[in-house]
Design a protein around this motif. Structure first.
Motif, PDB file in Angstrom:
ATOM      1  N   ILE A 110     -37.082  36.320  81.665  1.00  0.00           N
ATOM      2  CA  ILE A 110     -37.190  35.915  82.596  1.00  0.00           C
ATOM      3  C   ILE A 110     -37.456  34.850  81.564  1.00  0.00           C
ATOM      4  CG2 ILE A 110     -39.485  34.280  83.283  1.00  0.00           C
ATOM      5  CD1 ILE A 110     -40.436  37.468  84.007  1.00  0.00           C
ATOM      6  N   VAL A 111     -36.707  33.290  81.610  1.00  0.00           N
ATOM      7  CA  VAL A 111     -36.839  31.814  80.810  1.00  0.00           C
ATOM      8  C   VAL A 111     -38.214  31.473  81.724  1.00  0.00           C
ATOM      9  CG1 VAL A 111     -35.140  29.803  80.319  1.00  0.00           C
ATOM     10  CG2 VAL A 111     -34.286  32.383  81.202  1.00  0.00           C
ATOM     11  N   ARG A 112     -39.072  31.123  80.296  1.00  0.00           N
ATOM     12  CA  ARG A 112     -40.298  30.071  80.730  1.00  0.00           C
ATOM     13  C   ARG A 112     -39.421  28.616  80.737  1.00  0.00           C
ATOM     14  NH1 ARG A 112     -44.488  31.884  76.671  1.00  0.00           N
ATOM     15  NH2 ARG A 112     -43.712  31.002  75.216  1.00  0.00           N
ATOM     16  N   PRO A 113     -39.790  27.711  81.137  1.00  0.00           N
ATOM     17  CA  PRO A 113     -39.696  26.624  81.023  1.00  0.00           C
ATOM     18  C   PRO A 113     -40.006  25.614  79.868  1.00  0.00           C
ATOM     19  CG  PRO A 113     -41.425  26.570  82.879  1.00  0.00           C
ATOM     20  CD  PRO A 113     -41.271  28.285  82.668  1.00  0.00           C
ATOM     21  N   ARG A 114     -39.583  24.861  79.435  1.00  0.00           N
ATOM     22  CA  ARG A 114     -39.927  24.301  78.067  1.00  0.00           C
ATOM     23  C   ARG A 114     -40.243  22.722  78.601  1.00  0.00           C
ATOM     24  NH1 ARG A 114     -37.164  26.470  73.151  1.00  0.00           N
ATOM     25  NH2 ARG A 114     -35.985  28.440  73.398  1.00  0.00           N
ATOM     26  N   VAL A 115     -41.473  22.458  78.019  1.00  0.00           N
ATOM     27  CA  VAL A 115     -42.023  21.284  78.395  1.00  0.00           C
ATOM     28  C   VAL A 115     -41.917  20.669  76.988  1.00  0.00           C
ATOM     29  CG1 VAL A 115     -44.040  19.466  78.830  1.00  0.00           C
ATOM     30  CG2 VAL A 115     -42.849  21.368  80.442  1.00  0.00           C
TER      31      VAL A 115
ATOM     32  N   VAL B 260     -36.742  11.859  69.491  1.00  0.00           N
ATOM     33  CA  VAL B 260     -35.570  12.735  70.357  1.00  0.00           C
ATOM     34  C   VAL B 260     -34.669  13.735  69.832  1.00  0.00           C
ATOM     35  CG1 VAL B 260     -33.506  11.787  71.286  1.00  0.00           C
ATOM     36  CG2 VAL B 260     -35.371   9.714  71.340  1.00  0.00           C
ATOM     37  N   GLU B 261     -34.752  13.755  68.772  1.00  0.00           N
ATOM     38  CA  GLU B 261     -33.246  15.465  68.095  1.00  0.00           C
ATOM     39  C   GLU B 261     -34.648  16.091  67.994  1.00  0.00           C
ATOM     40  OE1 GLU B 261     -33.350  14.086  63.693  1.00  0.00           O
ATOM     41  OE2 GLU B 261     -31.846  12.553  64.245  1.00  0.00           O
ATOM     42  N   PHE B 262     -36.082  16.149  68.141  1.00  0.00           N
ATOM     43  CA  PHE B 262     -36.809  17.123  68.146  1.00  0.00           C
ATOM     44  C   PHE B 262     -36.530  17.414  69.531  1.00  0.00           C
ATOM     45  CE2 PHE B 262     -41.091  18.769  69.552  1.00  0.00           C
ATOM     46  CZ  PHE B 262     -40.974  19.345  68.769  1.00  0.00           C
ATOM     47  N   ALA B 263     -36.560  16.377  70.631  1.00  0.00           N
ATOM     48  CA  ALA B 263     -37.297  16.869  72.041  1.00  0.00           C
ATOM     49  C   ALA B 263     -35.768  17.485  72.237  1.00  0.00           C
ATOM     50  CB  ALA B 263     -37.342  15.643  72.637  1.00  0.00           C
ATOM     51  N   ASN B 264     -34.570  17.163  72.053  1.00  0.00           N
ATOM     52  CA  ASN B 264     -32.685  17.617  72.166  1.00  0.00           C
ATOM     53  C   ASN B 264     -32.466  18.715  71.686  1.00  0.00           C
ATOM     54  OD1 ASN B 264     -32.728  15.504  73.605  1.00  0.00           O
ATOM     55  ND2 ASN B 264     -31.683  14.259  72.450  1.00  0.00           N
ATOM     56  N   ALA B 265     -33.801  18.897  70.736  1.00  0.00           N
ATOM     57  CA  ALA B 265     -32.764  20.272  70.268  1.00  0.00           C
ATOM     58  C   ALA B 265     -33.896  21.464  70.840  1.00  0.00           C
ATOM     59  CB  ALA B 265     -33.672  20.579  68.409  1.00  0.00           C
ATOM     60  N   GLN B 266     -34.716  21.228  70.866  1.00  0.00           N
ATOM     61  CA  GLN B 266     -35.894  22.340  71.757  1.00  0.00           C
ATOM     62  C   GLN B 266     -34.952  22.938  73.641  1.00  0.00           C
ATOM     63  OE1 GLN B 266     -38.153  23.522  70.257  1.00  0.00           O
ATOM     64  NE2 GLN B 266     -37.281  21.772  68.448  1.00  0.00           N
ATOM     65  N   HIS B 267     -34.173  21.906  74.000  1.00  0.00           N
ATOM     66  CA  HIS B 267     -33.300  21.623  75.378  1.00  0.00           C
ATOM     67  C   HIS B 267     -34.706  22.154  76.729  1.00  0.00           C
ATOM     68  CE1 HIS B 267     -30.063  22.537  73.049  1.00  0.00           C
ATOM     69  NE2 HIS B 267     -30.529  23.481  71.947  1.00  0.00           N
ATOM     70  N   ALA B 268     -35.132  21.051  76.359  1.00  0.00           N
ATOM     71  CA  ALA B 268     -36.723  21.093  77.289  1.00  0.00           C
ATOM     72  C   ALA B 268     -36.267  20.516  78.058  1.00  0.00           C
ATOM     73  CB  ALA B 268     -37.067  19.965  76.661  1.00  0.00           C
ATOM     74  N   ASP B 269     -37.080  21.532  79.014  1.00  0.00           N
ATOM     75  CA  ASP B 269     -36.657  20.847  80.719  1.00  0.00           C
ATOM     76  C   ASP B 269     -37.477  19.834  81.369  1.00  0.00           C
ATOM     77  OD1 ASP B 269     -35.646  23.584  82.080  1.00  0.00           O
ATOM     78  OD2 ASP B 269     -37.488  24.565  80.831  1.00  0.00           O
ATOM     79  N   LEU B 270     -38.371  19.470  80.306  1.00  0.00           N
ATOM     80  CA  LEU B 270     -39.188  18.146  80.653  1.00  0.00           C
ATOM     81  C   LEU B 270     -39.774  17.515  79.696  1.00  0.00           C
ATOM     82  CD1 LEU B 270     -40.655  16.330  83.149  1.00  0.00           C
ATOM     83  CD2 LEU B 270     -42.255  17.701  83.222  1.00  0.00           C
ATOM     84  N   PHE B 271     -39.859  16.076  79.223  1.00  0.00           N
ATOM     85  CA  PHE B 271     -40.272  15.102  77.709  1.00  0.00           C
ATOM     86  C   PHE B 271     -41.327  14.390  78.690  1.00  0.00           C
ATOM     87  CE2 PHE B 271     -39.679  11.387  74.879  1.00  0.00           C
ATOM     88  CZ  PHE B 271     -40.211  12.310  73.731  1.00  0.00           C
TER      89      PHE B 271
END
Length: 186
Positions: free
Chosen positions: A2-7, A65-76
């Motif tokens: 199961i892949v948990r969504p990332r925010v 921005v770097e942090f958010a993109n490195a996390q491969h988030a589903d939502l920021f």
């Protein structure tokens, strides 16, 4: 598996950058308090939540921005407050980057704003478009929530209380869960 969504939650300002200051209250503190509660509520629902800051420190726009993109988030989600010379203006608003938004995102984010408004009983002013370098550069769907006007005396007295922050966090968490559900089913 199961892949948990990332925010990624981005409490605005921090460190020497206080945001708006009204009396003894700094915007950066309100932003962080709400985001910490949103994180707790989302994590209890199985969402993986990452924060650009968890304490009173500054992080540049580029690092956010770097942090958010490195996390491969589903939502920021970036959280701020608002301030105007006109002390009569009150309510919450949501903001998207005009270069990245589409009709689906606008409708999805409108539901988020409406959910916060239903829980807090604040006027929901709408979803607006701006040009914002962070929202534009983050890979995930991105939203800036302005949780109220610290220049409005009643909103200020509410915004700095743990009870109101909890209501804002509850509305935001419920709205974010709705968005994540829509994203997964799209």
């Amino acid at each position: 598996m199961i892949v948990r969504p990332r925010v990624v939650l981005d409490p605005g300002h921090g460190g020497w950058e206080s945001g708006c200051i009204v009396g003894a209250f700094a915007e950066k503190d309100v932003n962080l308090a709400v985001c910490l509660q949103v994180r707790e509520l989302l994590e209890s629902e199985g969402v993986r939540v990452l924060m650009t800051r968890e304490d009173d420190r500054i992080l540049s726009a580029g690092r956010r921005v770097e942090f958010a993109n490195a996390q491969h988030a589903d939502l920021f989600v970036s959280w701020h407050c608002d301030h105007l010379p006109d002390t009569e203006v009150r309510g919450l608003s949501l903001w998207v980057d005009s270069r990245r938004s589409d009709l689906w995102q606008m409708m999805m984010f409108e539901q988020l704003g409406e959910r916060i408004s239903q829980v807090t009983h604040q006027p929901f002013l709408g979803v607006f478009q701006i040009r914002d370098r962070i929202l534009q550069a983050v890979d995930a769907p991105s939203i800036l929530i302005k949780g109220g006007f610290l220049s409005h005396p009643e909103e200020l007295s509410s915004a700095v209380t743990p009870q109101f922050q909890k209501l804002q966090a509850q509305g935001a968490a419920e709205g974010i869960l709705g968005i994540l559900n829509d994203v997964q089913n799209r």
